[in-house]
Scaffold this active site. Structure first.
Site, mmCIF file in Angstrom:
data_model
loop_
_atom_site.group_PDB
_atom_site.id
_atom_site.type_symbol
_atom_site.label_atom_id
_atom_site.label_comp_id
_atom_site.label_asym_id
_atom_site.label_seq_id
_atom_site.Cartn_x
_atom_site.Cartn_y
_atom_site.Cartn_z
ATOM 1 N N HIS A 1 1.207 3.930 8.364
ATOM 2 C CA HIS A 1 0.367 4.751 9.143
ATOM 3 C C HIS A 1 1.230 5.747 9.872
ATOM 4 C CE1 HIS A 1 -3.303 2.546 8.050
ATOM 5 N NE2 HIS A 1 -2.824 1.653 8.541
ATOM 6 N N ASN B 1 -4.922 -6.495 10.149
ATOM 7 C CA ASN B 1 -6.157 -6.947 9.476
ATOM 8 C C ASN B 1 -5.575 -7.927 8.595
ATOM 9 O OD1 ASN B 1 -8.153 -5.621 10.967
ATOM 10 N ND2 ASN B 1 -8.754 -4.522 9.084
ATOM 11 N N ASN C 1 -6.715 0.518 -2.882
ATOM 12 C CA ASN C 1 -7.589 1.065 -1.774
ATOM 13 C C ASN C 1 -7.049 2.455 -1.558
ATOM 14 O OD1 ASN C 1 -5.504 0.048 -0.351
ATOM 15 N ND2 ASN C 1 -6.521 -0.231 1.372
ATOM 16 N N HIS D 1 -2.751 -12.938 2.530
ATOM 17 C CA HIS D 1 -2.518 -12.704 3.916
ATOM 18 C C HIS D 1 -3.068 -13.679 5.027
ATOM 19 C CE1 HIS D 1 -5.901 -10.013 3.931
ATOM 20 N NE2 HIS D 1 -5.197 -8.914 3.740
ATOM 21 N N HIS E 1 0.841 -1.116 -0.106
ATOM 22 C CA HIS E 1 -0.037 -0.050 0.128
ATOM 23 C C HIS E 1 0.825 1.111 -0.186
ATOM 24 C CE1 HIS E 1 -3.628 -2.277 1.052
ATOM 25 N NE2 HIS E 1 -2.774 -3.055 1.805
ATOM 26 N N PHE E 2 1.036 1.959 -1.102
ATOM 27 C CA PHE E 2 1.942 3.178 -1.401
ATOM 28 C C PHE E 2 0.973 4.311 -0.948
ATOM 29 C CE2 PHE E 2 5.447 1.445 -3.527
ATOM 30 C CZ PHE E 2 5.846 0.525 -2.708
ATOM 31 N N ASP F 1 2.276 -7.054 2.659
ATOM 32 C CA ASP F 1 0.898 -6.210 3.079
ATOM 33 C C ASP F 1 1.547 -4.791 3.782
ATOM 34 O OD1 ASP F 1 -1.473 -5.223 3.561
ATOM 35 O OD2 ASP F 1 -2.120 -6.647 4.889
#
Length: 421
Positions: free
Chosen positions: A307, A276, A93, A230, A61-62, A303
């Site tokens: 944050h 998650n 996302n 995952h 996730h970038f 994954d």
């Protein structure tokens, strides 16, 4: 030219494992052998180190567009290079989600400016609505490598089957996040004694493996290529193994965090260990390891979910799930799989190179004359303490302060050194 001397070259695709030299010209490997020489070549002395194909991560996730305070494609690529990765696949996302050709084109144009290979999936459904399938054909033509609503599980089985049929018609793969929200209370923490000690009801393993079972059988029925993301529950491994035995065209991944630490990390690392799917129990880790050993689990993927510290510094019920993972991935595999004897180094690298390449038919994940000059060089024996000085914008990792095995010294992509320790 780059001449790499005296390294232990490991190629999982051919099972080659020997000490030799490797010569790179432009973006290709032009010679592999002993006592090689080349005028004006940059020499890298790899004595005592491993030369392996550049690592491939099919799940990152970038955060670009829309959440670049956490990460962007540039800082994500720096983190990937530092972790030994030369190819990554971004999830969709973002804000807006990668549901249209316009947004996909935007992220791929940004990705093309970086020094590593950055691919992207598109969403299965428009804006993750779970109902309106995106235009698979147009998105594939625009450069999507597959489709995923990662983060939002499908509750409508008929829609999953429709998506699988569309995937078959377009010869593409669906990657699925399996957590039934109707069986889950607080996401990110395993339902059990630890969650109850924190005063919450968490996510039980059945919320995962029940959806894996449903979708594995739908994959068997539709003959779709389906990749389970995952895995965390031991029963999920059993289900995937059974589905494969029936002939379902399914693959599965596990993250380093899920085979390295248990739900107990919540007590010591608080929300840094909120993920998650959540961290589970020792019994789940044991089954994940068996799944890696017998080939039920094909891929190790990070994954990578950055944050900010402010976002993580909230109550367990409010903090977002996820951890930054690209820069610790290889070391966690060396520490928790290779060092204890669960996997050979060859087998670990197989899960991080050729297998993820095969998932998307990338020309990557192998070492051969005439092949791509995408490589990682690392010392598999040396250890170091994980600091919070990440190349990523984020440092939300439960492994900060831990001593892990393996030091990456060089990452080479397209024949250029993109990271050097």
């Amino acid at each position: 030219m780059i001449l790499i001397k005296n390294g232990r070259l490991i190629d999982p695709k051919t099972q080659f494992d020997a000490v030799c030299d490797l010569l790179i010209e432009d973006d290709k490997i032009i010679e592999i052998g002993e006592n090689l020489s080349a005028e004006d070549a940059k020499i890298i002395d790899a004595t005592g180190k491993v030369i392996a194909p550049g690592l491939i991560d099919v799940h990152v996730h970038f955060r670009e567009p829309g959440q670049t305070h956490k990460e962007d494609i540039h800082t994500g690529s720096l983190a990937a290079a530092r972790g030994g990765f030369t190819t990554v696949v971004m999830m969709a996302n973002t804000n807006p989600t990668v549901s249209t050709v316009e947004t996909l084109t935007e992220v791929l144009e940004s990705a093309a400016r970086e020094d590593i290979h950055i691919k992207s999936v598109a969403t299965i459904t428009d804006k993750f609505d779970g109902q309106t399938l995106t235009d698979f054909e147009s998105l594939l033509k625009a450069g999507a490598v597959g489709f995923s609503d990662d983060g939002i599980p499908f509750t409508d089985a008929s829609k999953v089957r429709e998506a699988m049929r569309l995937a078959v018609a377009n010869d593409t793969v669906l990657s699925l996040h399996e957590e039934d929200p109707q069986l889950t209370d607080v996401l990110g923490i395993n339902d059990g004694a630890i969650a109850h000690k924190c005063g919450v009801t968490g996510a039980p393993t059945v919320s995962e493996y029940s959806m894996v079972a449903r979708d594995a059988m739908l994959a068997l029925d539709t003959k779709a290529r389906v990749h389970f993301q995952h895995l965390s529950a031991g029963e999920s491994v059993d289900v995937v193994r059974f589905a494969k035995s029936l002939g379902a065209n399914v693959t599965a991944e596990v993250t380093p965090q899920h085979f390295s630490i248990t739900e107990n990390a919540i007590l010591t690392h608080n929300t840094m260990a909120k993920l998650n799917p959540p961290l589970r129990r020792e019994s789940d880790i044991a089954k994940l390891i068996v799944g890696l050993q017998d080939g039920t689990i094909d891929v190790i993927a990070t994954d990578h979910a950055p944050h900010t510290l402010a976002e993580k510094d909230q109550a367990i019920t409010k903090a977002p799930s996820g951890m930054t993972g690209l820069e610790t991935s290889l070391s966690l595999g060396l520490t928790h799989l290779v060092a204890p004897g669960h996997l050979t180094l060859m087998a670990l690298l197989e899960k991080m190179t050729v297998n993820p390449a095969n998932l998307y038919a990338f020309d990557a994940g192998y070492i051969a004359v005439g092949g791509p000059a995408d490589l990682v060089i690392f010392d598999a024996e040396k250890s170091a303490v994980v600091s919070n000085d990440f190349a990523s914008k984020a440092s939300n990792s439960p492994f900060v302060g831990e001593t892990l095995q393996g030091i990456i010294t060089h990452t080479i992509c397209d024949g250029q050194i993109v990271y050097q320790a």
